[in-house]
Design a protein around this motif. Structure first.
Motif: not given
Length: 322
Positions: A239-251, A273-278, A284-288
């Motif tokens: 499973e992944y959670g909000l913390k995982d999403v936030q860590q990836l967004v920060d990266t 969710a990651v795109v929205e977080g950035t 700005t990030i796109t889905i490639g």
């Protein structure tokens, strides 16, 4: 309406599975037999082979040619990590002359079935001959090794040779055909490997970062010199959670990465969710694009075979990151 006890083939299949289960329970080994099971082709002289994934099925078709008929359990967009066998799948496995699967616990929920059926007929993991030193240890603890070996084409070449050797073992009369088919296919795979290396190398080194929904591209990253970051672990069962999403967004924000990728067999909501977080952090990030990770494309399309799938992934990655 017909009732279940009036279906002899269905009942026979279930009884067979129950008997095999009792034998395994009595033995208590939990492993496939040391001696490979014998096999005979169907009455039509063709080997009826049941496989799990499209990648495995493609090898069997390429090597076996007209001597095999392949039935595939998992179609496009199907996640093998979470796949559960239906009664129809049990029937297809039971009726096959032999069974090939990927292995390394990719098909986690089917392993017990394969171990049981392996006492009646040849059931083979195509990755079981790959030297352990070439495998990647699994960091998430779900499996011992990362099972996504097909993303290093040179390792999938070893899987191809494993299928060849097994077909020759059970059908030595046609060994020359299997050898010739394998030699032809290995040349195509060697060319594919060189293509992937050359294309990924055109991406500037600082942009060579592949971000996906789950960590399926580790072998790809090492083989073709690209950094890989996955939101989930190697298995989508983790499973992944909000913390995982936030860590990836920060990266992504910190490193100013411009593109992420969705996968055909993994729900895209995680990457969205990651795109929205950035966006919330003014980056700005796109889905490639969509990559094929645990399943190939639709039959009849360019991505519906292994070579086409890998080329699609490479071209999509290069286009987005270059």
């Amino acid at each position: 309406m017909a009732t279940w006890w009036k279906r002899p083939s269905w009942l026979v299949s279930m009884i067979g599975m129950l008997l095999v289960s009792m034998v395994v329970a009595g033995c208590g080994t939990g492993t496939t037999p040391a001696s490979p099971a014998a096999a005979t082709p169907s009455a039509d002289g063709v080997w009826h082979v049941t496989v799990t994934t499209g990648m495995v099925g493609d090898i069997v078709k390429q090597v076996g040619g007209t001597h095999v008929e392949v039935t595939q359990l998992m179609g496009p967009g199907v996640d093998p990590h979470l796949y559960k066998a239906s009664q129809g799948d049990i029937k297809r496995i039971d009726e096959a002359d032999l069974v090939f699967y990927s292995g390394l616990h990719l098909e986690g929920k089917l392993v017990d079935i394969f171990e049981k059926i392996g006492r009646q007929k040849p059931v083979l993991s195509v990755t079981d001959s790959i030297p352990k030193e070439l495998l990647h240890a699994s960091p998430d603890g779900v499996t011992s090794y990362d099972p996504h070996v097909w993303f290093d084409v040179t390792l999938w070449m070893k899987a191809t040779e494993r299928v060849r050797d097994e077909l020759i073992r059970i059908d030595p009369a046609n060994q020359e055909t299997y050898k010739q088919n394998t030699d032809t296919y290995l040349k195509e795979l060697a060319s594919l490997h060189e293509y992937a290396k050359a294309q990924i190398a055109t991406i500037p080194k600082e942009r060579r970062v592949l971000v996906t929904a789950h960590d399926a591209f580790g072998y790809f990253g090492k083989a073709y010199d690209i950094e890989v970051i996955g939101l989930q672990g190697i298995s989508t069962a983790s499973e992944y959670g909000l913390k995982d999403v936030q860590q990836l967004v920060d990266t992504l924000v910190l490193r100013q990465i411009k593109a992420v990728f969705i996968e055909s067999s993994v729900p895209k909501r995680s990457i969205e969710a990651v795109v929205e977080g950035t966006k919330a952090k003014n980056h700005t990030i796109t889905i490639g694009g969509e990559l094929f990770s645990d399943a190939m494309g639709e039959p009849g399309t360019a991505e519906g075979n292994y070579i086409g799938m890998v080329r699609h992934n490479v071209d999509t990655i290069v286009k987005a990151l270059k």
